[in-house]
Design a protein around this motif. Structure first.
Motif, short mmCIF file in Angstrom:
data_model
loop_
_atom_site.label_atom_id
_atom_site.label_comp_id
_atom_site.label_asym_id
_atom_site.label_seq_id
_atom_site.Cartn_x
_atom_site.Cartn_y
_atom_site.Cartn_z
N ALA A 80 2.29 29.30 7.80
CA ALA A 80 2.51 29.09 9.52
C ALA A 80 4.21 29.39 8.80
O ALA A 80 4.64 29.81 9.70
CB ALA A 80 1.64 27.91 10.28
N LEU A 81 4.87 28.33 8.73
CA LEU A 81 5.60 28.51 8.39
C LEU A 81 6.35 29.67 7.40
O LEU A 81 7.76 29.71 7.68
CB LEU A 81 6.54 26.64 7.66
CG LEU A 81 6.05 25.42 8.54
CD1 LEU A 81 6.81 24.67 7.75
CD2 LEU A 81 7.39 25.53 9.70
N VAL A 83 5.88 22.96 16.32
CA VAL A 83 5.74 22.79 15.07
C VAL A 83 5.70 21.92 14.34
O VAL A 83 5.11 21.19 13.33
CB VAL A 83 7.40 24.38 14.38
CG1 VAL A 83 6.67 24.32 13.35
CG2 VAL A 83 7.22 25.07 16.13
N HIS A 94 5.41 32.42 7.70
CA HIS A 94 4.86 33.94 8.20
C HIS A 94 6.64 33.92 9.75
O HIS A 94 6.86 34.71 9.82
CB HIS A 94 3.71 33.56 9.29
CG HIS A 94 2.42 34.04 8.34
ND1 HIS A 94 2.90 35.30 7.08
CD2 HIS A 94 1.21 33.38 7.13
CE1 HIS A 94 1.45 34.97 6.80
NE2 HIS A 94 1.25 34.26 6.57
N ALA A 95 6.45 32.18 9.73
CA ALA A 95 7.47 32.25 11.30
C ALA A 95 8.87 32.53 10.47
O ALA A 95 9.92 32.57 11.12
CB ALA A 95 6.97 31.12 11.59
N GLY A 96 8.98 32.28 8.96
CA GLY A 96 10.52 32.45 8.56
C GLY A 96 11.72 31.26 8.64
O GLY A 96 12.70 31.11 8.63
N TYR A 97 10.74 29.91 9.02
CA TYR A 97 11.77 28.90 8.82
C TYR A 97 12.34 28.35 7.11
O TYR A 97 11.48 28.22 6.52
CB TYR A 97 10.56 28.02 9.35
CG TYR A 97 10.15 28.10 11.06
CD1 TYR A 97 11.52 27.87 11.67
CD2 TYR A 97 9.28 27.94 11.74
CE1 TYR A 97 11.58 28.51 13.41
CE2 TYR A 97 9.01 27.94 12.80
CZ TYR A 97 9.84 28.69 13.57
OH TYR A 97 9.70 28.61 15.22
N ILE A 120 13.75 24.25 14.25
CA ILE A 120 12.47 24.00 14.34
C ILE A 120 12.06 23.14 15.54
O ILE A 120 12.16 22.62 15.62
CB ILE A 120 11.49 23.43 13.04
CG1 ILE A 120 12.69 24.57 11.72
CG2 ILE A 120 10.47 24.48 12.86
CD1 ILE A 120 12.41 23.96 10.83
#
Length: 359
Positions: free
Chosen positions: A291-292, A270, A294-297, A266
């Motif tokens: 946000a995490l 972030v 949606h980013a797929g982390y 990551i």
């Protein structure tokens, strides 16, 4: 239809002739060598090639000289050379050809039931010892290697205890596991225990650098160190990441950004954004977690990198760091049990915010 099968047979015969011609020129060996995963290609072939683990290597060298090998129990983190060490010892002890007949290697995570112990292991353990290679020590016993032995059922381990006692004069056992606490005490007490520790960073960097140079992978400053750091002491993972990275660079140089993208790390902004959300309100924490998502982390990677950021944070006191670390441990346990990632991360953010803002 007959023409179709005739064409297929002719094509197969032509391919066989081409393979034979390549083999005569040595091209087939080169192709097979290129197809071998680097983890296997650079696996230690003898006991002297084992990286680090000096205490273990020293004891095994002495056992090799005296031809007196006890039952062994290798335990420690993955990728530290446990299986490679015992296979290298077997080659030094029997020779590469005789080792095939004198060594039985089983992965206990797949074959872990009592039936396998009573049939396959017992039949091999009580069989007569094959003729040894006169050019090697070739002691009068065989070796059974049980990889991932901590996955064996309790009944299978109990059955194995009796087999170890009964056939110890012609068979030695080597149990390989990550968690020694999962081996029953009667079985562990019959073995000489060796703990394999994570490789020191400098030795791991030297090994990965050697592989990169041998394979012609150009690495910029910090790239090899990043591979080792992200692998967290697992040399096997670092080697596999290097092989994957070599396909990605394709003639260019490997840098730290490529390594971070390859291993799914990551980005630091972030993580710093999550850390900054602790000083704001609950809405900021909710937005950061969304946000995490949606980013797929993955939550496990977020937790690991956030933990490192907390440890290095100079604005937090020792007591605050300890409380946040305990909170992260509870969240990690919940994630391992299958809890929802978003809810657990939001819970972490809100509670960590209260701890960070406390005087």
């Amino acid at each position: 239809m007959a023409d179709f099968f005739n064409q297929a047979r002719e094509a197969a015969a032509a391919a066989a002739r081409a393979d034979k011609a390549r083999g005569a020129r040595g091209e087939g060996d080169e192709e097979r060598q290129r197809a071998v995963p680097w983890v296997e290609k650079y696996r230690p072939r003898n006991i002297g090639d084992v990286a680090a683990q000096e205490e273990v290597v020293q004891v095994l060298r002495k056992s090799l000289e005296t031809k007196n090998l006890p039952h062994l129990l290798f335990y420690g983190p993955p990728g530290t050379g446990k299986t490679s060490t015992i296979l290298a010892l077997a080659r030094d002890m029997y020779g590469p050809d005789a080792a095939r007949a004198r060594v039985l290697e089983l992965n206990a995570s797949d074959e872990r039931g009592i039936g396998v112990v009573r049939e396959k292991v017992k039949n091999f353990a009580r069989a007569a010892v094959a003729q040894g290679d006169p050019g090697y020590p070739s002691p009068p016993y065989k070796i059974v290697i049980l990889d991932e032995a901590d996955s064996m059922t309790t009944d299978a381990q109990a059955a194995l205890r009796r087999i170890m006692e009964k056939y110890s004069h012609i068979t030695r056992f080597c149990l390989v596991c990550n968690y020694v606490s999962r081996i029953i005490e009667p079985l562990a007490s019959r073995c000489a225990k060796f703990r394999f520790k994570s490789l020191p960073r400098d030795q791991a960097v030297a090994r990965i650098t050697h592989v990169a140079q041998a394979e012609g992978v150009v690495c910029r400053d910090g790239a090899v160190e990043a591979l080792v750091d992200y692998a967290e002491g697992d040399l096997r993972r670092a080697t596999m990441s290097l092989q994957s990275a070599s396909r990605m660079v394709q003639g260019s140089a490997l840098d730290t950004d490529m390594v971070a993208g390859l291993v799914g790390a990551i980005p630091d902004p972030v993580i710093q954004g999550l850390r900054a959300a602790w000083a704001a309100d609950a809405r900021a924490s909710q937005d950061a977690v969304d946000a995490l998502g949606h980013a797929g982390y993955p939550a496990a990677r977020v937790l690991a990198q956030l933990h490192d950021a907390v440890v290095a944070d100079q604005q937090l006191g020792s007591l605050q760091k300890a409380k946040i670390a305990m909170l992260m441990a509870r969240v990690d346990k919940a994630l391992c049990d299958g809890a929802d990632e978003s809810l657990q991360l939001l819970d972490l953010m809100l509670q960590a915010s209260q701890i960070a803002q406390a005087a």
